[in-house]
Design a protein around this motif. Structure first.
Motif, PDB file in Angstrom:
ATOM      1  N   ALA A  51       0.878  -1.182   0.000  1.00  0.00           N
ATOM      2  CA  ALA A  51       0.000   0.000   0.000  1.00  0.00           C
ATOM      3  C   ALA A  51       0.910   1.225   0.000  1.00  0.00           C
ATOM      4  O   ALA A  51       1.548   1.534   1.004  1.00  0.00           O
ATOM      5  CB  ALA A  51      -0.901  -0.011   1.220  1.00  0.00           C
ATOM      6  N   GLU A  52       1.000   1.904  -1.144  1.00  0.00           N
ATOM      7  CA  GLU A  52       1.921   3.036  -1.309  1.00  0.00           C
ATOM      8  C   GLU A  52       1.119   4.338  -1.386  1.00  0.00           C
ATOM      9  O   GLU A  52       0.194   4.471  -2.203  1.00  0.00           O
ATOM     10  CB  GLU A  52       2.737   2.859  -2.586  1.00  0.00           C
ATOM     11  N   VAL A  53       1.483   5.288  -0.531  1.00  0.00           N
ATOM     12  CA  VAL A  53       0.805   6.587  -0.491  1.00  0.00           C
ATOM     13  C   VAL A  53       1.779   7.660  -0.980  1.00  0.00           C
ATOM     14  O   VAL A  53       2.860   7.828  -0.398  1.00  0.00           O
ATOM     15  CB  VAL A  53       0.299   6.926   0.911  1.00  0.00           C
ATOM     16  N   ASP A  54       1.380   8.365  -2.031  1.00  0.00           N
ATOM     17  CA  ASP A  54       2.161   9.507  -2.533  1.00  0.00           C
ATOM     18  C   ASP A  54       1.491  10.763  -2.000  1.00  0.00           C
ATOM     19  O   ASP A  54       0.412  11.167  -2.465  1.00  0.00           O
ATOM     20  CB  ASP A  54       2.186   9.516  -4.058  1.00  0.00           C
ATOM     21  N   LEU A  55       2.090  11.359  -0.969  1.00  0.00           N
ATOM     22  CA  LEU A  55       1.471  12.512  -0.321  1.00  0.00           C
ATOM     23  C   LEU A  55       1.359  13.697  -1.270  1.00  0.00           C
ATOM     24  O   LEU A  55       0.410  14.501  -1.178  1.00  0.00           O
ATOM     25  CB  LEU A  55       2.295  12.911   0.914  1.00  0.00           C
ATOM     26  N   SER A  56       2.330  13.815  -2.170  1.00  0.00           N
ATOM     27  CA  SER A  56       2.270  14.956  -3.098  1.00  0.00           C
ATOM     28  C   SER A  56       1.097  14.816  -4.056  1.00  0.00           C
ATOM     29  O   SER A  56       0.536  15.818  -4.515  1.00  0.00           O
ATOM     30  CB  SER A  56       3.582  15.070  -3.881  1.00  0.00           C
ATOM     31  N   GLU A  57       0.698  13.568  -4.362  1.00  0.00           N
ATOM     32  CA  GLU A  57      -0.431  13.332  -5.259  1.00  0.00           C
ATOM     33  C   GLU A  57      -1.730  13.103  -4.500  1.00  0.00           C
ATOM     34  O   GLU A  57      -2.811  13.081  -5.097  1.00  0.00           O
ATOM     35  CB  GLU A  57      -0.156  12.101  -6.138  1.00  0.00           C
ATOM     36  N   GLN A  58      -1.614  12.931  -3.163  1.00  0.00           N
ATOM     37  CA  GLN A  58      -2.773  12.554  -2.359  1.00  0.00           C
ATOM     38  C   GLN A  58      -3.471  11.334  -2.985  1.00  0.00           C
ATOM     39  O   GLN A  58      -4.686  11.281  -3.152  1.00  0.00           O
ATOM     40  CB  GLN A  58      -3.761  13.725  -2.215  1.00  0.00           C
TER      41      GLN A  58
ATOM     42  N   SER B 159      -4.707  12.880   3.394  1.00  0.00           N
ATOM     43  CA  SER B 159      -3.725  12.649   4.455  1.00  0.00           C
ATOM     44  C   SER B 159      -3.803  13.785   5.460  1.00  0.00           C
ATOM     45  O   SER B 159      -4.711  14.621   5.413  1.00  0.00           O
ATOM     46  CB  SER B 159      -2.324  12.565   3.860  1.00  0.00           C
ATOM     47  N   GLY B 160      -2.822  13.843   6.384  1.00  0.00           N
ATOM     48  CA  GLY B 160      -2.845  14.836   7.444  1.00  0.00           C
ATOM     49  C   GLY B 160      -2.631  16.253   6.930  1.00  0.00           C
ATOM     50  O   GLY B 160      -1.910  16.480   5.950  1.00  0.00           O
ATOM     51  N   ARG B 161      -3.247  17.190   7.649  1.00  0.00           N
ATOM     52  CA  ARG B 161      -3.084  18.593   7.316  1.00  0.00           C
ATOM     53  C   ARG B 161      -1.649  19.030   7.574  1.00  0.00           C
ATOM     54  O   ARG B 161      -0.878  18.321   8.223  1.00  0.00           O
ATOM     55  CB  ARG B 161      -4.069  19.442   8.143  1.00  0.00           C
ATOM     56  N   ASP B 162      -1.287  20.240   7.122  1.00  0.00           N
ATOM     57  CA  ASP B 162       0.102  20.672   7.217  1.00  0.00           C
ATOM     58  C   ASP B 162       0.613  20.666   8.655  1.00  0.00           C
ATOM     59  O   ASP B 162       1.773  20.324   8.914  1.00  0.00           O
ATOM     60  CB  ASP B 162       0.248  22.090   6.640  1.00  0.00           C
ATOM     61  N   GLY B 163      -0.194  21.054   9.586  1.00  0.00           N
ATOM     62  CA  GLY B 163       0.234  21.064  10.983  1.00  0.00           C
ATOM     63  C   GLY B 163       0.098  19.717  11.660  1.00  0.00           C
ATOM     64  O   GLY B 163       0.488  19.566  12.825  1.00  0.00           O
ATOM     65  N   ALA B 164      -0.464  18.722  10.969  1.00  0.00           N
ATOM     66  CA  ALA B 164      -0.659  17.370  11.543  1.00  0.00           C
ATOM     67  C   ALA B 164      -0.342  16.347  10.460  1.00  0.00           C
ATOM     68  O   ALA B 164      -1.169  15.514  10.101  1.00  0.00           O
ATOM     69  CB  ALA B 164      -2.082  17.212  12.062  1.00  0.00           C
ATOM     70  N   VAL B 165       0.838  16.456   9.918  1.00  0.00           N
ATOM     71  CA  VAL B 165       1.180  15.685   8.730  1.00  0.00           C
ATOM     72  C   VAL B 165       1.193  14.176   9.008  1.00  0.00           C
ATOM     73  O   VAL B 165       1.391  13.720  10.138  1.00  0.00           O
ATOM     74  CB  VAL B 165       2.565  16.109   8.192  1.00  0.00           C
ATOM     75  N   THR B 166       0.986  13.421   7.943  1.00  0.00           N
ATOM     76  CA  THR B 166       1.176  11.960   7.973  1.00  0.00           C
ATOM     77  C   THR B 166       2.655  11.704   7.758  1.00  0.00           C
ATOM     78  O   THR B 166       3.240  12.157   6.767  1.00  0.00           O
ATOM     79  CB  THR B 166       0.352  11.290   6.863  1.00  0.00           C
ATOM     80  N   PHE B 167       3.292  10.999   8.712  1.00  0.00           N
ATOM     81  CA  PHE B 167       4.736  10.808   8.665  1.00  0.00           C
ATOM     82  C   PHE B 167       5.121   9.850   7.540  1.00  0.00           C
ATOM     83  O   PHE B 167       4.455   8.845   7.295  1.00  0.00           O
ATOM     84  CB  PHE B 167       5.250  10.266  10.006  1.00  0.00           C
ATOM     85  N   THR B 168       6.198  10.202   6.881  1.00  0.00           N
ATOM     86  CA  THR B 168       6.695   9.347   5.803  1.00  0.00           C
ATOM     87  C   THR B 168       7.539   8.204   6.375  1.00  0.00           C
ATOM     88  O   THR B 168       8.043   8.273   7.489  1.00  0.00           O
ATOM     89  CB  THR B 168       7.538  10.156   4.800  1.00  0.00           C
ATOM     90  N   GLY B 169       7.693   7.167   5.568  1.00  0.00           N
ATOM     91  CA  GLY B 169       8.520   6.028   5.986  1.00  0.00           C
ATOM     92  C   GLY B 169       7.922   4.705   5.510  1.00  0.00           C
ATOM     93  O   GLY B 169       6.877   4.672   4.843  1.00  0.00           O
ATOM     94  N   ARG B 170       8.608   3.644   5.841  1.00  0.00           N
ATOM     95  CA  ARG B 170       8.126   2.297   5.492  1.00  0.00           C
ATOM     96  C   ARG B 170       7.617   1.629   6.770  1.00  0.00           C
ATOM     97  O   ARG B 170       8.323   1.555   7.778  1.00  0.00           O
ATOM     98  CB  ARG B 170       9.228   1.459   4.851  1.00  0.00           C
TER      99      ARG B 170
ATOM    100  N   ASN C 116      -7.299  15.965  -1.144  1.00  0.00           N
ATOM    101  CA  ASN C 116      -6.806  17.113  -0.389  1.00  0.00           C
ATOM    102  C   ASN C 116      -6.505  16.677   1.047  1.00  0.00           C
ATOM    103  O   ASN C 116      -7.118  15.746   1.575  1.00  0.00           O
ATOM    104  CB  ASN C 116      -7.849  18.235  -0.373  1.00  0.00           C
ATOM    105  N   GLN C 117      -5.568  17.402   1.687  1.00  0.00           N
ATOM    106  CA  GLN C 117      -5.194  17.069   3.059  1.00  0.00           C
ATOM    107  C   GLN C 117      -6.336  17.478   3.985  1.00  0.00           C
ATOM    108  O   GLN C 117      -6.698  18.645   4.072  1.00  0.00           O
ATOM    109  CB  GLN C 117      -3.910  17.811   3.448  1.00  0.00           C
ATOM    110  N   MET C 118      -6.909  16.503   4.709  1.00  0.00           N
ATOM    111  CA  MET C 118      -8.085  16.772   5.526  1.00  0.00           C
ATOM    112  C   MET C 118      -7.987  16.194   6.946  1.00  0.00           C
ATOM    113  O   MET C 118      -8.758  16.590   7.803  1.00  0.00           O
ATOM    114  CB  MET C 118      -9.332  16.156   4.861  1.00  0.00           C
ATOM    115  N   SER C 119      -7.065  15.273   7.210  1.00  0.00           N
ATOM    116  CA  SER C 119      -7.106  14.508   8.464  1.00  0.00           C
ATOM    117  C   SER C 119      -6.168  15.084   9.508  1.00  0.00           C
ATOM    118  O   SER C 119      -5.374  15.983   9.225  1.00  0.00           O
ATOM    119  CB  SER C 119      -6.737  13.047   8.212  1.00  0.00           C
ATOM    120  N   ALA C 120      -6.271  14.480  10.701  1.00  0.00           N
ATOM    121  CA  ALA C 120      -5.386  14.858  11.806  1.00  0.00           C
ATOM    122  C   ALA C 120      -4.120  14.005  11.816  1.00  0.00           C
ATOM    123  O   ALA C 120      -3.405  13.952  12.812  1.00  0.00           O
ATOM    124  CB  ALA C 120      -6.124  14.733  13.128  1.00  0.00           C
ATOM    125  N   GLY C 121      -3.834  13.334  10.709  1.00  0.00           N
ATOM    126  CA  GLY C 121      -2.615  12.546  10.581  1.00  0.00           C
ATOM    127  C   GLY C 121      -2.835  11.186   9.939  1.00  0.00           C
ATOM    128  O   GLY C 121      -1.892  10.560   9.438  1.00  0.00           O
TER     129      GLY C 121
END
Length: 474
Positions: A356-363, A381-392, A443-448
């Motif tokens: 399951a691959e998430v491209d945050l730039s493409e949402q 994904s998470g809003r700018d102040g509550a971003v979804t952390f990148t990683g594997r 669009n970024q809508m979540s709390a993370g």
């Protein structure tokens, strides 16, 4: 020397050159040699020789073995004397009770060993060992003969013991315990006869009170047999390689077996080869099969996460002549796992790695199998102040429905979101889940978290196994 006599006939003169008439007077008979020593010496030598031989084969005078006088006897004669003395002893069963003989009870001792001991310690030639006593006899009884004799003499003292049994019941083997009977103590009788023999007494008395007589087939023997048989049930089957190709039910196995106790109290197992043959005749239709490829889901590291298709080995049964007989022999030894003659074609396995691959730039979420995209859709994904952390990451705990509570990292406000569907956590409290409260995906809508339409969240929930790979990147 003989005397020479000359004589001239009357009126005749001797002729010149002729010898006068000469004849030899008979010699007196010579005296015969004296042989008196033969008349006396030979018998004496014979006596001495006989005495010497006797001293080498006879037991010394005054010697007793197990209380029986055996002096002047050979070892064989002594053994007979001991056995005869024992057989003649009369045994009273209680004071004034019925009487039986030692012979009736099948009583015996190792008379030969007792006689050998007496001769070895006191041969006749060794005068220093005369009048010695030997032997502490152990009297043994013929158990069956003694029981028959004693039962006839005192029937009220005897109750037959009940042997323990093993039987098949409700899919398993169970044991029933043994029950003691009653009878006269054979050990006490043996001891009484031994004492009488040593004391030279013609009679002996033993208490006639009955005592417990254990069954030959014991409870522990039956329990052990039942445990062994139930172990056979657990493993029973015809095996092709490591695979139990044809399991054998408990009822079928029990129908093939006969379980009996032998005279020593041990349980033996025998199997009916003819009944087994009926099952062997049906093996080809069950054993023969084509190989089926297994399909599994794995992590990128190679760990199997889920099996989609079990798969199976291909099998071709070989010659089954003699299988029933061989299996019957094997079952009698307690082994119910029979390895069939079969050619095995190992199954192949196809592995699929799901990501399951998430491209945050493409949402956008991409569903990939072995690196190829099989589906994709927009997420939030998470809003700018509550971003979804990148990683594997990998999928951990999941639940089909949950009330979510927390504090927004960007606003600091607490929230409660009831009945959030198809939740799959992958990084702490960050998860994939469905969102029914907005439709602004892309669009970024979540709390993370990474949210998506509920129907697509369920598709992801069903598609991705526990431990499946997650990659969040920009």
């Amino acid at each position: 020397m003989s005397e020479i006599i000359t004589r001239h006939d009357a009126g005749e003169a001797p002729v010149a050159g002729e010898h006068p008439d000469v004849r030899w007077a008979p010699a007196e008979p010579a005296p015969r040699p004296r042989r008196l020593w033969l008349k006396i010496g030979l018998p004496v030598a014979a006596v001495v020789a006989a005495a010497t031989v006797c001293s080498l084969v006879l037991i010394a005078p005054g010697t007793t073995a197990a209380g029986v006088p055996v002096g002047g006897q050979t070892v064989g004669m002594a053994a007979d004397s001991i056995s005869s003395r024992l057989s003649a002893i009369e045994l009273s069963l209680g004071e004034g009770g019925p009487t039986v003989s030692a012979a009736d009870l099948g009583a015996s001792v190792d008379a030969s060993a007792l006689a050998d001991e007496a001769f070895a310690g006191s041969p006749l030639w060794n005068v220093t060992s005369w009048f010695a006593e030997y032997g502490a006899p152990t009297v043994t009884l013929n158990a069956e003969r003694a029981a028959t004799t004693l039962r006839a003499a005192l029937p009220g003292a005897y109750i037959d013991p009940t042997p323990a049994t093993v039987r098949f019941q409700d899919g398993a083997y169970v044991s029933t315990p043994a029950v003691d009977g009653t009878g006269i103590s054979l050990d006490a009788i043996s001891a009484a006869l031994a004492s009488a023999l040593v004391a030279g007494e013609p009679t002996a008395t033993v208490a006639a009170a009955p005592e417990a007589v254990p069954a030959t087939v014991t409870t522990s023997a039956a329990e052990s047999a039942a445990e062994r048989l139930n172990g056979m049930i657990a493993e029973a089957g015809f095996y092709a390689g490591d695979d139990r190709a044809v399991p054998i039910s408990a009822a079928d196995l029990a129908s093939w077996l006969t379980v009996e106790a032998d005279t020593s109290g041990d349980f033996t197992i025998s199997a009916d080869a003819a009944a087994i043959q009926l099952a062997v005749d049906k093996l080809p239709e069950v054993v023969n099969q084509d190989p089926v490829t297994a399909e599994v889901l794995t992590s990128d590291a190679g760990e199997v996460l889920k099996t989609i298709v079990e798969g199976q080995d291909g099998r071709v049964l070989g010659d089954t002549a003699g299988v029933a007989r061989d299996f019957a022999d094997q079952l009698s030894q307690g082994d119910a796992s029979y390895t069939l003659p079969a050619d095995i074609t190992p199954r192949e396995t196809v592995s699929t790695v799901r990501l399951a691959e998430v491209d945050l730039s493409e949402q956008r979420l991409y569903l990939k199998e072995n690196g190829k995209v099989v589906d994709t859709w927009l997420i939030s994904s998470g809003r700018d102040g509550a971003v979804t952390f990148t990683g594997r990451y990998s999928i951990g705990w999941r639940t089909p429905l949950q009330d979510m509570t927390g504090t927004s990292r960007d606003t600091g406000t607490k929230y409660t979101q009831p009945d959030v569907p198809w939740v799959m956590y992958f990084n702490g409290n960050q998860a994939f889940h469905g969102a029914y409260w907005h439709n602004n995906f892309g669009n970024q809508m979540s709390a993370g978290c990474v949210n998506m339409p509920p129907a697509l969240a369920k598709q992801l929930y069903d598609w991705m196994p526990d431990g499946g790979d997650v990659w969040i990147h920009s």
